[in-house]
Each structure stands twice: as C-alpha cells, then as structure tokens.
Write an enzyme that holds these catalytic residues in place. Structure first.
Site, PDB file in Angstrom:
ATOM      1  N   GLY A  46      47.595  28.274  27.999  1.00 53.09           N
ATOM      2  CA  GLY A  46      47.207  29.347  28.905  1.00 53.09           C
ATOM      3  C   GLY A  46      46.851  30.581  28.124  1.00 53.09           C
ATOM      4  N   GLN A  51      45.396  39.405  26.433  1.00 51.55           N
ATOM      5  CA  GLN A  51      45.505  38.789  25.101  1.00 51.55           C
ATOM      6  C   GLN A  51      44.175  38.772  24.354  1.00 51.55           C
ATOM      7  OE1 GLN A  51      47.759  35.142  26.653  1.00 51.55           O
ATOM      8  NE2 GLN A  51      48.612  35.468  24.618  1.00 51.55           N
ATOM      9  N   CYS A  94      53.873  31.767  22.456  1.00 53.70           N
ATOM     10  CA  CYS A  94      52.807  32.636  22.955  1.00 53.70           C
ATOM     11  C   CYS A  94      51.762  32.812  21.864  1.00 53.70           C
ATOM     12  CB  CYS A  94      53.401  33.988  23.345  1.00 53.70           C
ATOM     13  SG  CYS A  94      52.168  35.147  23.980  1.00 53.70           S
ATOM     14  N   LEU A  95      50.486  32.707  22.227  1.00 52.39           N
ATOM     15  CA  LEU A  95      49.419  32.847  21.231  1.00 52.39           C
ATOM     16  C   LEU A  95      49.410  34.241  20.615  1.00 52.39           C
ATOM     17  CD1 LEU A  95      46.499  30.970  23.059  1.00 52.39           C
ATOM     18  CD2 LEU A  95      47.925  30.131  21.174  1.00 52.39           C
ATOM     19  N   HIS A 136      54.286  32.391  32.833  1.00 51.17           N
ATOM     20  CA  HIS A 136      54.133  33.060  31.538  1.00 51.17           C
ATOM     21  C   HIS A 136      52.867  33.940  31.546  1.00 51.17           C
ATOM     22  CE1 HIS A 136      54.276  32.963  26.946  1.00 51.17           C
ATOM     23  NE2 HIS A 136      53.066  33.429  27.200  1.00 51.17           N
ATOM     24  N   GLU A 137      51.769  33.381  32.068  1.00 50.34           N
ATOM     25  CA  GLU A 137      50.501  34.131  32.047  1.00 50.34           C
ATOM     26  C   GLU A 137      50.523  35.285  33.056  1.00 50.34           C
ATOM     27  OE1 GLU A 137      48.896  33.572  29.501  1.00 50.34           O
ATOM     28  OE2 GLU A 137      49.746  31.620  29.055  1.00 50.34           O
ATOM     29  N   HIS A 140      52.144  38.195  31.562  1.00 49.27           N
ATOM     30  CA  HIS A 140      51.248  38.962  30.686  1.00 49.27           C
ATOM     31  C   HIS A 140      50.499  40.030  31.481  1.00 49.27           C
ATOM     32  CE1 HIS A 140      51.313  37.329  26.636  1.00 49.27           C
ATOM     33  NE2 HIS A 140      51.197  36.082  27.075  1.00 49.27           N
TER      34      HIS A 140
HETATM   35 NI    NI Z   1      51.604  34.338  26.022  1.00 50.12          NI
END
Ligand code: NI
Length: 173
Positions: A46, A51, A94-95, A136-137, A140
């Site tokens: 995701g 991000q 997380c990226l 999670h997204e 963000h």
């Molecule tokens: Ni993340």
C-alpha cells in the site's frame, strides 16, 4: 506513468493531516497511476499520497493473500466507518521507514468508505491483511505512522534500529 520518490520518516509531510480531495480530474488520475507504479517498484502492499510528498487523502493498495485471493483499490477520501471487535497482531512495516518491522495490534476487520478516483462511492468490507493495509494507509492520511501504535519502549528500540540502518547506508554510499 512515473515512479515518484518516496519520502522518509522525518519529512514533515508524513505528519500533516492530508487535505480532502475536491477535484476529480486528470491530475488526480495521474497521481493514482504514479502511486501504483511507485508501490510496485518499491514492492509495497500500500501507499498513501503523503508518502510521495502530496498532502491529499488518496491511497492505493494491492494485497495478494496466501490463498491466491487478490484485492486492489485506489481510494479517495477514505475513512474507517466500522471497526471489528476482534483484534489481530501482525508484523508491519512502512515504505517510509524502510528496513524495520514490528508487531502492531489492529482490528482484524474494518469497513471503509470513500470514493474511487472518478468520485464514485466505494464501500469495502475488509478482513485480515487487507484490513490491516487499509488501516495503515488511512493512518498516513491522518499523519499517523505504524510506530505510533507501539509502546514507547518498542518504538524507541525500533527507531534506534532504523537510525543504525540509515547511518550504515550513508557510510556505504
Ligand atoms: Ni506506511
């Protein structure tokens, strides 16, 4: 379609509540296409618009379950409208905080409502990994990171590991 740079922990955009999308235009579709491309290259499940440095309430997600089931969505202005009562603990990463993972407790199921990039209403009843990625997204979009769900001690240890990884990377480059 273009792969965009993913911003990392420490960038203030990750801590800002993202703005509601009001215009469903070509620019929004381009953002969504770029986010899918960026997520695939980064091998993530995701990605949220902040991000890639864009403070808008947009997320993409693509989850392959072990049973071969496949869930994919681009959501605009999404929100969790219902939390399941059952909780679930799984490792999460997380990226924007690459290289570290930690177990996070979240509802096992959620109902999410929003629209697609064309502005059409979407309602998703999600369970398991799919529910976890969506939560999670959506976090963000509210300036919340998975590390915020950890105990202060676990968070300190994770950040220490993360900083060590980053400094090793800097030294190597
Ligand atoms: Ni993340």
């Amino acid at each position: 379609m273009a792969v965009r740079d993913i911003v990392l922990l420490g960038d203030p955009v990750l801590r800002e509540p993202a703005r509601e999308v009001e215009t469903f235009d070509e620019e929004l579709q381009t953002l969504v296409d770029d986010m899918f491309a960026t997520m695939v290259v980064a091998e993530g499940a995701g990605l949220a618009a902040p991000q890639v440095g864009v403070s808008l309430r947009v997320l993409v997600a693509d989850v392959r379950h072990s049973e071969g089931e496949h869930a994919r969505a681009a959501l605009v202005n999404p929100r969790v409208v219902e939390n399941g009562s059952e909780l679930d603990k799984e490792p999460e990463g997380c990226l924007s905080i690459p290289g570290v993972r930690e177990v996070v407790e979240r509802p096992w199921s959620v109902v999410v409502e929003g629209t697609d990039p064309a502005g059409e209403p979407v309602r998703i009843e999600a369970e398991g990994l799919w529910a976890r990625v969506l939560q999670h997204e959506i976090d963000h979009l509210n300036g919340v990171l998975f590390i915020d769900h950890l105990s202060p001690l676990k968070r300190r240890m994770l950040l220490k590991r993360y900083r060590k990884l980053r400094s090793e990377e800097d030294a190597g480059s």
